[in-house]
Design a protein around this motif. Structure first.
Motif, PDB file in Angstrom:
ATOM      1  N   ASN A  13       0.852  -1.182   0.000  1.00 51.15           N
ATOM      2  CA  ASN A  13       0.000   0.000   0.000  1.00 51.15           C
ATOM      3  C   ASN A  13       0.892   1.236   0.000  1.00 51.15           C
ATOM      4  O   ASN A  13       2.084   1.157   0.284  1.00 51.15           O
ATOM      5  CB  ASN A  13      -0.967   0.012   1.191  1.00 51.15           C
ATOM      6  CG  ASN A  13      -0.250  -0.011   2.524  1.00 51.15           C
ATOM      7  OD1 ASN A  13       0.431   0.934   2.888  1.00 51.15           O
ATOM      8  ND2 ASN A  13      -0.406  -1.114   3.259  1.00 51.15           N
ATOM      9  N   LYS A  14       0.308   2.381  -0.323  1.00 55.31           N
ATOM     10  CA  LYS A  14       1.116   3.586  -0.504  1.00 55.31           C
ATOM     11  C   LYS A  14       1.843   3.986   0.779  1.00 55.31           C
ATOM     12  O   LYS A  14       3.009   4.389   0.753  1.00 55.31           O
ATOM     13  CB  LYS A  14       0.243   4.726  -1.025  1.00 55.31           C
ATOM     14  CG  LYS A  14      -0.196   4.515  -2.464  1.00 55.31           C
ATOM     15  CD  LYS A  14      -0.838   5.761  -3.050  1.00 55.31           C
ATOM     16  CE  LYS A  14      -1.145   5.533  -4.534  1.00 55.31           C
ATOM     17  NZ  LYS A  14      -1.723   6.746  -5.166  1.00 55.31           N
ATOM     18  N   MET A  15       1.167   3.886   1.903  1.00 57.54           N
ATOM     19  CA  MET A  15       1.783   4.273   3.168  1.00 57.54           C
ATOM     20  C   MET A  15       2.996   3.406   3.477  1.00 57.54           C
ATOM     21  O   MET A  15       4.028   3.904   3.950  1.00 57.54           O
ATOM     22  CB  MET A  15       0.764   4.185   4.301  1.00 57.54           C
ATOM     23  CG  MET A  15       1.316   4.625   5.655  1.00 57.54           C
ATOM     24  SD  MET A  15       1.894   6.337   5.627  1.00 57.54           S
ATOM     25  CE  MET A  15       0.318   7.202   5.558  1.00 57.54           C
ATOM     26  N   ALA A  16       2.903   2.105   3.194  1.00 54.42           N
ATOM     27  CA  ALA A  16       4.020   1.201   3.478  1.00 54.42           C
ATOM     28  C   ALA A  16       5.254   1.588   2.677  1.00 54.42           C
ATOM     29  O   ALA A  16       6.366   1.624   3.206  1.00 54.42           O
ATOM     30  CB  ALA A  16       3.616  -0.240   3.171  1.00 54.42           C
ATOM     31  N   GLY A  17       5.073   1.873   1.389  1.00 50.45           N
ATOM     32  CA  GLY A  17       6.211   2.247   0.556  1.00 50.45           C
ATOM     33  C   GLY A  17       6.823   3.564   0.969  1.00 50.45           C
ATOM     34  O   GLY A  17       8.054   3.715   0.995  1.00 50.45           O
ATOM     35  N   ARG A  18       5.974   4.518   1.298  1.00 50.69           N
ATOM     36  CA  ARG A  18       6.494   5.826   1.714  1.00 50.69           C
ATOM     37  C   ARG A  18       7.207   5.742   3.060  1.00 50.69           C
ATOM     38  O   ARG A  18       8.236   6.389   3.278  1.00 50.69           O
ATOM     39  CB  ARG A  18       5.342   6.835   1.775  1.00 50.69           C
ATOM     40  CG  ARG A  18       4.869   7.255   0.391  1.00 50.69           C
ATOM     41  CD  ARG A  18       3.605   8.071   0.427  1.00 50.69           C
ATOM     42  NE  ARG A  18       3.244   8.507  -0.930  1.00 50.69           N
ATOM     43  CZ  ARG A  18       2.037   8.914  -1.283  1.00 50.69           C
ATOM     44  NH1 ARG A  18       1.049   8.930  -0.383  1.00 50.69           N
ATOM     45  NH2 ARG A  18       1.799   9.287  -2.526  1.00 50.69           N
ATOM     46  N   ARG A  19       6.664   4.954   3.964  1.00 49.50           N
ATOM     47  CA  ARG A  19       7.307   4.785   5.272  1.00 49.50           C
ATOM     48  C   ARG A  19       8.664   4.103   5.116  1.00 49.50           C
ATOM     49  O   ARG A  19       9.648   4.495   5.752  1.00 49.50           O
ATOM     50  CB  ARG A  19       6.406   3.970   6.194  1.00 49.50           C
ATOM     51  CG  ARG A  19       6.968   3.794   7.606  1.00 49.50           C
ATOM     52  CD  ARG A  19       5.979   3.128   8.531  1.00 49.50           C
ATOM     53  NE  ARG A  19       5.552   1.844   8.042  1.00 49.50           N
ATOM     54  CZ  ARG A  19       4.306   1.566   7.654  1.00 49.50           C
ATOM     55  NH1 ARG A  19       3.369   2.509   7.685  1.00 49.50           N
ATOM     56  NH2 ARG A  19       3.987   0.356   7.228  1.00 49.50           N
TER      57      ARG A  19
END
Length: 393
Positions: free
Chosen positions: A323-329
């Protein structure tokens, strides 16, 4: 419970207890529940407990529970120096004393430099006298083993490994991260040097259980092995002799008992070729959502301007695989918090990376697209604030 040896020949349970994810109730750690789980783990043979200064309430909870049950001498405590907050030798000692007080102990079995992402972070500590501090603590018995936890790329991991005579290290590693961060190369290099390796994120924060594609979950459920997604991931790790201990954030007795069961029967080489082939299919199904066909061969680096191209693409892909949050984190943690920033905006368009790419990717354009996604404009003040807080700028 199975055990593997540290550098001093002492037994470490191959299943370690990650104390970051204790259950909370009313905003505080549920001590009764944590006590039940920790003591069940100890009675089951788990002897490695991992915490850190910045895990809210974790060190204090672990210290209270071990003291209440007279269990300190039955376990090995691992905790971490918040090296990103250090601005002088006095602050090293200050944090260490506070951690011992929280943990209600006179010594730390395994003490880590927390979250090194590049060798520059270690070099900063060297200038502040960390080597002499470690020497004093080891001679006095206040620290038994010294190590580091790592988020970064393979090259940086190897440079940090070369920078000091480490007793152990801790890396993020699972069947989806086999060729990223420290990766298999880092694991095997540490193993060749006799350095025990502690594994964090064996299930990618639960994503290799809860976020598997339907097809992947179906294949596992129909497989004659009848292993759960978690068991597939754990067995893949324990199949490798270089893996000393796998940390699991076990916050239920059911999860704890299941992991103990697996850790009581596995041995290196327990996976057969058919099992590995099945996992390759699972990986391919997960990777179907990849945005960039980067194999992380790393022929594109080093970049003349220090851009971590494979790291950027890995996190970009993770945004769409998970998910987007996982990649950004992941990007924030593994790239954004390096002492020497490696952002795509430093690219000068020289094209050296493209000339070396076996996949013939249009890297110069792709990194612009990826950077906009993993580090959107509204995230950049957060990066700047975090870098100031950690004294990286």
């Amino acid at each position: 419970m199975k055990y593997r040896k540290d550098r001093n020949g002492e037994d470490i349970s191959i299943l370690g207890y990650g104390c970051m994810r204790f259950t909370k109730k009313g905003g505080r750690i549920d001590l009764d529940k944590a006590e039940s789980e920790i003591m069940t783990a100890i009675e089951s043979g788990v002897n490695y407990f991992d915490t850190a200064y910045i895990y809210p309430g974790s060190e204090e909870a672990l210290g209270k529970i071990l003291t209440k049950n007279n269990a300190r001498d039955r376990v090995k405590i691992a905790t971490k120096l918040p090296q990103y907050l250090i601005n002088g030798r006095d602050s090293i000692e200050k944090y260490f004393k506070e951690q011992k007080k929280r943990l209600q102990t006179d010594y730390i079995d395994y003490y880590l430099m927390h979250m090194l992402t590049d060798v520059a972070s270690w070099e900063k500590l060297e200038k502040l006298g960390i080597k002499n501090w470690i020497k004093e603590k080891k001679e006095s018995g206040a620290v038994r083993n010294i190590g580091f936890s790592f988020h970064g790329n393979t090259e940086m991991f190897l440079r940090i490994l070369d920078a000091y005579d480490w007793d152990f290290c801790q890396i993020q590693y699972n069947y989806m991260d086999e060729n990223s961060q420290a990766g298999r190369v880092g694991l095997e290099t540490a193993c060749e040097r006799g350095i025990p390796v502690i594994i964090m994120e064996p299930l990618r924060g639960g994503k290799l259980v809860n976020m598997l594609p339907y097809k992947a979950r179906s294949i596992m459920s129909k497989h004659p092995r009848n292993w759960s997604p978690a068991e597939w991931a754990l067995r893949w790790l324990w199949d490798q002799p270089g893996v000393t201990c796998v940390l699991s954030g076990m916050n239920s007795l059911e999860m704890l008992k299941e992991n103990v069961r697996i850790a009581s029967v596995v041995e290196p080489g327990c996976l057969k070729q058919k099992d590995r082939a099945c996992l390759e299919i699972i990986k391919s199904l997960i990777n179907e959502k990849m945005k960039v066909g980067c194999t992380e061969c790393r022929y594109c680096v080093p970049c003349p301007k220090g851009v971590d191209i494979p790291g950027l693409f890995r996190c970009y892909n993770e945004m769409y695989i998970e998910n987007k949050m996982a990649g950004r984190r992941e990007y924030f943690q593994a790239v954004g918090l390096r002492r020497e920033a490696a952002f795509a905006t430093a690219c000068i368009g020289c094209g050296k990376c493209e000339s070396h790419c076996p996949q013939h990717l249009e890297i110069r354009e792709l990194i612009k697209e990826a950077d906009k996604e993993v580090r959107p404009l509204y995230y950049r003040p957060v990066y700047a604030a975090a870098r100031r807080f950690m004294k990286l700028t």
